[in-house]
Design an enzyme around this catalytic site. Structure first.
Site, PDB file in Angstrom:
ATOM      1  N   ILE A   1       0.850  -1.183   0.000  1.00 56.87           N
ATOM      2  CA  ILE A   1       0.000   0.000   0.000  1.00 56.87           C
ATOM      3  C   ILE A   1       0.890   1.239   0.000  1.00 56.87           C
ATOM      4  CG2 ILE A   1      -1.839   1.248   1.154  1.00 56.87           C
ATOM      5  CD1 ILE A   1      -2.683  -1.485  -0.021  1.00 56.87           C
ATOM      6  N   LYS A   2       0.579   2.129  -0.925  1.00 54.36           N
ATOM      7  CA  LYS A   2       1.393   3.328  -1.122  1.00 54.36           C
ATOM      8  C   LYS A   2       0.817   4.471  -0.293  1.00 54.36           C
ATOM      9  CE  LYS A   2       3.804   4.767  -5.305  1.00 54.36           C
ATOM     10  NZ  LYS A   2       3.615   5.132  -6.713  1.00 54.36           N
TER      11      LYS A   2
END
Length: 351
Positions: free
Chosen positions: A137-138
């Site tokens: 997850i960015k």
């Protein structure tokens, strides 16, 4: 063997900075992995271009518009499906390296960049929706994003911390990661599967500075900054404090070079790949840069070369009255704004 295999042998992963349904369904992404690509990154701007230019989304967009969903929910349905499919393509790579490579990144909404709790909640939800162990997850590397990083790591979620331009902020991120790992270990949970990359943006630094610098420094400062950041990384992750976490299974954060497509046509098109190769790093490259590097790039451990020269270039830049930390803050704000605008543009046709 390709040049990408040579780079991998030097300890660096090359990822593709692009994702679309056509890329996945045509077999092109699978082919890139055979050539030596080790992972994939996406962002709102990438999905905005994909949705606008890829005909494979048309039927799903039409179907989703018949459902009682918000534009954001429609976007997430398609983006999560693409990331899940890319994770499937990258799974063999991921498993062949004991879970160290083969990650695919999906970014939280840009509107959450200053909201730590909102970021944590959305990251947990997206990670669960993708349902793949090689999903990352960015999260943007604002102060709120760094707070979220600590919580997400303690949750056992792998994170791509993005929009880093500052060495100071990068060191704060390492400390937050270590705190998250320590919390998880204290709870008796495994940490070996958790991987974090710190995405340090390159070409935008030169783009911002080249109009004000003397000729001999143009096109040099972004690489100098990256080399200095790598020295910081080596110092941080070889301390006794981190060694104690490492002995319990913790992985080192890896620096990821982002924004490595050349913006200035006067520069060699592989400038930000050839000069940033080093162990325990990642370089995520757009399609054109990947093709150029495979065609005429150079695989050599350059990140630890010319470090004194890089320090001298940074000192000269400072002597000219340019504060790279102030610049870093501005570039991060600009980057957040660009992603917010891309996200709005992306959602508009999904209303």
């Amino acid at each position: 063997m390709t040049i990408l295999s040579d780079v991998k042998a030097l300890g660096q992963q090359i990822w593709l900075d692009n994702l679309s349904r056509s890329l996945v369904q045509s077999g092109e992404l699978a082919q890139m992995l055979k050539q030596g690509v080790c992972g994939v990154t996406s962002n709102p701007a990438i999905f905005q271009k994909a949705f606008a230019g890829d005909a494979l989304y048309a039927d799903e967009v039409a179907a989703l518009k018949q459902q009682d969903l918000s534009p954001k929910q429609r976007y997430e349905t398609m983006a999560v499906a693409d990331v899940r499919a890319a994770c499937g393509i990258c799974l063999a790579e991921h498993e062949s390296t004991g879970g160290k490579t083969g990650f695919v990144s999906l970014e939280v909404s840009p509107e959450l960049s200053k909201d730590a709790q909102g970021t944590v909640e959305e990251a947990r939800r997206l990670y669960a929706a993708i349902g793949c162990k090689n999903a990352m997850i960015k999260v943007p590397a604002t102060d709120a994003g760094i707070d979220a990083l600590e919580t997400l790591v303690s949750d056992g979620i792998s994170v791509n911390l993005t929009l880093l331009f500052s060495r100071v902020q990068t060191l704060k991120a390492y400390a937050a990661y270590a705190r998250g790992i320590a919390k998880r270990l204290a709870a008796g949970q495994s940490v070996a599967h958790i991987h974090v990359v710190a995405s340090f943006f390159i070409s935008r630094v030169d783009g911002a500075l080249d109009t004000t610098l003397p000729d001999h420094l143009k096109g040099k400062i972004a690489i100098a900054l990256a080399k200095a950041a790598y020295q910081d990384w080596e110092q941080y992750f070889t301390t006794p404090e981190f060694a104690a976490l490492e002995a319990q299974g913790a992985n080192r954060v890896q620096l990821l070079w982002a924004s490595t497509g050349v913006k200035n046509p006067a520069y060699p098109d592989t400038l930000y790949v050839d000069n940033l190769i080093g162990a325990h790093t990642v370089n995520t490259v757009p399609d054109a840069t990947l093709k150029a590097f495979i065609d005429h790039g150079t695989a050599k451990a350059t990140l630890t070369e010319g470090v004194e020269e890089a320090q001298a270039q940074l000192a000269e830049t400072a002597a000219l009255g340019i504060d790279v930390e102030t610049l870093a803050n501005r570039l991060q704000e600009d980057g957040l704004k660009q992603f917010e605008e891309a996200f709005e543009k992306l959602l508009a046709p999904l209303v």
